[in-house]
Write an enzyme that holds these catalytic residues in place. Structure first.
Site: not given
Ligand code: F6P
Length: 346
Positions: A17, A141
């Site tokens: 992410g 996070d």
């Molecule tokens: O790890 C960062 C984060 O934003 C988390 O807080 C969240 O659960 C996840 O990524 C969301 O992931 P994606 O971008 O795959 O929807």
């Protein structure tokens, strides 16, 4: 300090992410590598995908100008996990084999992996496969083991706190219970910090199992104390028995059913990950980036840059890989918040 090796060719990628501060880290690595050590920098596209498909471009010092304040990542990202499901397609060349071949063909001396837990796990596996790897921890996070802080976290906390501040006034006007759900995956760091910074009355995090009755009792007690509105800050990773709804929707409905108080929920979502990095994140990302370039010059590989007691150190990728840094239920911040009357639903 070990022997300095100048003129190396560095591959750099960003995976997982995105978060504010990635470009500041790329700039920190690149400028130090080019200006101080006369190295070359190759930007790999879209995380580990670019190593599999061989999509990359050389980055000059000029390319690194003007990116410090940009959100996202100029290299693109993906959640590609090259070691996942290995050995299943028998006649296929495995992705790690392709990555190793392309690393050689690109003439790389090392690979910088900027990412969170998943990325650092892959970085460790590539290091075990013989690649020269340096990791840089990033994620909103803040759950990477081995470092006190990841960049992205401070920006996310700033954004979340502003959102909570804004909920206060509307909660007050309507005498409502406002529930806000924040990101964090399985960790409660964003909810804990912004919950405290934004004066949340109830803070729910995955590391502390909440009891619905206690939350209801607490909110009704506040009403009896002439505090007719409350703010509930919760992390997305808390227990959620309703699989078809967000944690915020579930808690909102339960509070309304149990107390009769009017509730409204907000899921802040990707707003927390977007936009320009906070000054603190720019500084941390720059410190990590420059330290990573110094490690490369010393050929100190198989490690991740980290922050310990406000000093930049390095920790082995093997030590970090596969672990999560979660909030301890007796973290001093939790205790201090409880001492001031904040409820964690227990
Ligand atoms: O790890 C960062 C984060 O934003 C988390 O807080 C969240 O659960 C996840 O990524 C969301 O992931 P994606 O971008 O795959 O929807």
């Amino acid at each position: 300090m070990g022997k300095i090796v100048r003129g190396q060719k560095i591959g750099i990628l960003t995976a997982g992410g995105d978060c504010p501060g990635i470009n500041a880290a790329i700039r920190g690595v690149g400028k130090t590598a080019i200006v101080k050590y006369g190295m070359r920098l190759v930007g790999i596209s879209d995380g580990f995908t670019g190593l599999i498909t061989k999509e990359y471009r050389e980055l000059t010092e000029h390319d690194l100008s003007g990116i410090l304040t940009l959100g996202g990542t100029i290299l693109g990202t993906s959640r590609e996990k090259p070691f996942k499901g290995m050995g299943k397609g028998k006649n296929e060349i495995s992705k790690p084999v392709l990555i190793k071949e392309h690393y050689e063909q690109m003439g790389l001396d090392c690979l910088v992996c900027i990412g969170g837990n998943g990325t650092l796990k892959t970085a460790n596996l590539l290091s075990q496969e013989g690649l020269n790897v340096v990791g840089i921890p990033k994620t909103i996070d803040n759950d990477v083991w081995g470092t006190d802080l990841t960049f992205g976290f401070d920006s996310a906390v700033n954004i979340a706190t502003e959102a909570i501040d804004r909920l206060h006034s509307t909660a007050n006007s309507h005498k409502r219970i406002m529930i806000i759900e924040l990101m964090g995956h399985n960790a409660g760091w964003i909810a804990l910090y912004s919950g405290i910074a934004g004066g949340g009355d109830v803070i729910l995090i995955p590391e502390i199992e909440y009891n619905e009755e206690k939350i209801a009792e607490y909110l009704l007690h506040r009403v009896n104390e002439n505090k007719p509105y409350s703010i509930v800050v919760l992390a997305e990773g808390i227990k959620n028995p309703a699989k078809d709804r967000s944690a915020a929707q579930y808690i909102s409905k339960r509070i309304n059913e149990m107390t009769g108080l009017e509730t409204r929920e907000t899921v802040l979502g990707y707003i927390q990950r977007g936009g320009t990095p906070s000054p603190m994140d720019r500084v941390l990302a720059t410190r990590y980036g420059t330290a990573a370039a110094d490690m490369i010059a010393e050929r100190d590989f198989g490690k991740m840059v980290a922050l310990k007691d406000n000093r930049i150190v390095s920790v082995s990728l093997g030590e970090v890989s596969g672990k999560l840094k979660l909030v301890e239920p007796n973290d001093p911040l939790v205790i201090q918040a409880q001492n001031m009357g904040t409820s964690f639903g227990i």
